[in-house]
Design a protein around this motif. Sequence first.
Motif, PDB file in Angstrom:
ATOM      1  N   GLN A 154       0.875  -1.177   0.000  1.00 17.40           N
ATOM      2  CA  GLN A 154       0.000   0.000   0.000  1.00 17.40           C
ATOM      3  C   GLN A 154       0.912   1.226   0.000  1.00 17.40           C
TER       4      GLN A 154
ATOM      5  N   ALA B 249      -3.310   1.106  -4.076  1.00 13.19           N
ATOM      6  CA  ALA B 249      -2.733   2.444  -4.261  1.00 13.19           C
ATOM      7  C   ALA B 249      -3.456   3.454  -3.381  1.00 13.19           C
ATOM      8  N   ALA B 250      -3.331   3.262  -2.063  1.00 12.50           N
ATOM      9  CA  ALA B 250      -3.994   4.110  -1.078  1.00 12.50           C
ATOM     10  C   ALA B 250      -3.034   4.418   0.061  1.00 12.50           C
ATOM     11  N   PRO B 251      -3.034   5.661   0.587  1.00 11.87           N
ATOM     12  CA  PRO B 251      -3.777   6.821   0.096  1.00 11.87           C
ATOM     13  C   PRO B 251      -3.302   7.227  -1.309  1.00 11.87           C
ATOM     14  N   ALA B 252      -4.183   7.928  -2.029  1.00 12.43           N
ATOM     15  CA  ALA B 252      -3.916   8.297  -3.416  1.00 12.43           C
ATOM     16  C   ALA B 252      -2.583   9.015  -3.535  1.00 12.43           C
ATOM     17  N   GLN B 253      -1.827   8.631  -4.537  1.00 14.13           N
ATOM     18  CA  GLN B 253      -0.507   9.214  -4.766  1.00 14.13           C
ATOM     19  C   GLN B 253      -0.190   9.067  -6.246  1.00 14.13           C
TER      20      GLN B 253
ATOM     21  N   VAL C 179      -8.016  -0.106  -5.981  1.00 12.25           N
ATOM     22  CA  VAL C 179      -8.221   1.305  -5.637  1.00 12.25           C
ATOM     23  C   VAL C 179      -9.696   1.556  -5.359  1.00 12.25           C
ATOM     24  N   ASN C 180      -9.998   2.582  -4.570  1.00  5.51           N
ATOM     25  CA  ASN C 180     -11.392   2.989  -4.486  1.00  5.51           C
ATOM     26  C   ASN C 180     -11.646   3.994  -5.617  1.00  5.51           C
TER      27      ASN C 180
ATOM     28  N   HIS D  96     -12.170   7.139  -5.744  1.00  4.77           N
ATOM     29  CA  HIS D  96     -11.434   8.406  -5.691  1.00  4.77           C
ATOM     30  C   HIS D  96      -9.972   8.206  -6.095  1.00  4.77           C
ATOM     31  N   GLU D  97      -9.391   7.121  -5.596  1.00  8.81           N
ATOM     32  CA  GLU D  97      -8.003   6.818  -5.945  1.00  8.81           C
ATOM     33  C   GLU D  97      -7.875   6.512  -7.437  1.00  8.81           C
TER      34      GLU D  97
ATOM     35  N   LEU E  30      -5.549   8.714  -9.978  1.00  9.10           N
ATOM     36  CA  LEU E  30      -4.502   8.071 -10.779  1.00  9.10           C
ATOM     37  C   LEU E  30      -4.683   8.343 -12.262  1.00  9.10           C
TER      38      LEU E  30
END
Length: 333
Positions: free
Chosen positions: A143, A169-173, A188-189, A191-192, A196
């Motif tokens: 993660q 891929a959390a938190p989003a980056q 990913v959720n 939002h992520e 991305l």
Amino acid sequence: MEEQKRILVVGSLNMDQVVQVPRLPVLGETLLGAGSLKLVPGGKGANQAVAMARLGGAVTMAGRVGHDPFGQQLLVALQAAGVSTELVAIDEEEASGTAFIFLVEQDNAIIVAAGANGCLGRDAEHLTRIEEALAQASAVVLQLEIPLATVEHLIKAARAAAVPVVLNAAPAQLLSPDLLRQVELLIVNEHEAQALVTALGTPPDSTMTSAESREPAAKDVLTQARALALRLHEHGVATVAVTLGAAGALLVTRGDQPGTGPLSLYEPAPRVQVTDTTAAGDCFVGALTVALLEGQSPAQALRFAVYASALKVTRFGAQSGLPSRAEVMAFLA
Ligand code: ADP
Ligand code: NA
């Protein structure tokens, strides 16, 4: 008989300090929460390790905690779930990772103080031991609550050892297309996924228009998520799962037959009474990984993960609310 290969989770361990609030305070405001502080073991890495162990996986956790009481409690929580902790190092300088979680009705807001998690990978001897375990693992699960450089390093090492990579891929980056191409399963959720896709832009050989992958308001959640998953797929990820909260989850895999397009699966979430959504995503990651590694079909594995994480949201706490395999099987039946 050959020993069962273990899943290696490399990631964060946090002590969650949870308080229920009617709403979030604004800057300069003091707000009275309801009831007293609750301390619950958490951290995306540790949550996912515990989720997998409860669901029948053989799991080793690699991470870093501080030389403090929280660190000890975090280790004990993993061990109680059957997770092997010999690769969790104790940092003599940094505090254990801590998450301040504010529960607001059916949602939460979280601030993380990374502490020892932020040093994972800086100790060369520790990193070497992690790489050795990685080479023997059935898969490595990562993660983004540890330094990105460490995540990148371990993905390369996994690639070199032909070990599949699961990346939540959390938190989003922001992640490079190069990195994403080395990931077997990206989770990913919504939002992520959006973050991305926006950051990555349009891949050169895309068959989709930009508008198809960037139309948040106009389309329904599912159509939008499918477009995002296909776009991530075009960026080279073999399999993409997008979680959609109460709407369930989507799994897009590369088609089995040469010449066929990607296979897109959707599983709606069962309706449940929501108590605490903390770690719903982690439960999903753990369940999907375990199910796929044990050879369940993508459709079965997706259903298993959606039902496991729906059970999670009915219960309080990150690790304390994660379901057992027997509970998920009973819920699915
Ligand atoms: P994250 O916690 O990472 O934001 P989601 O909110 O998408 O992830 O939740 C992960 C999964 O947990 C969802 O795909 C769904 O299966 C399950 N889930 C989350 N919220 C609910 C809910 N209110 N009811 C039923 N299932 C839920
Ligand atoms: Na969510």
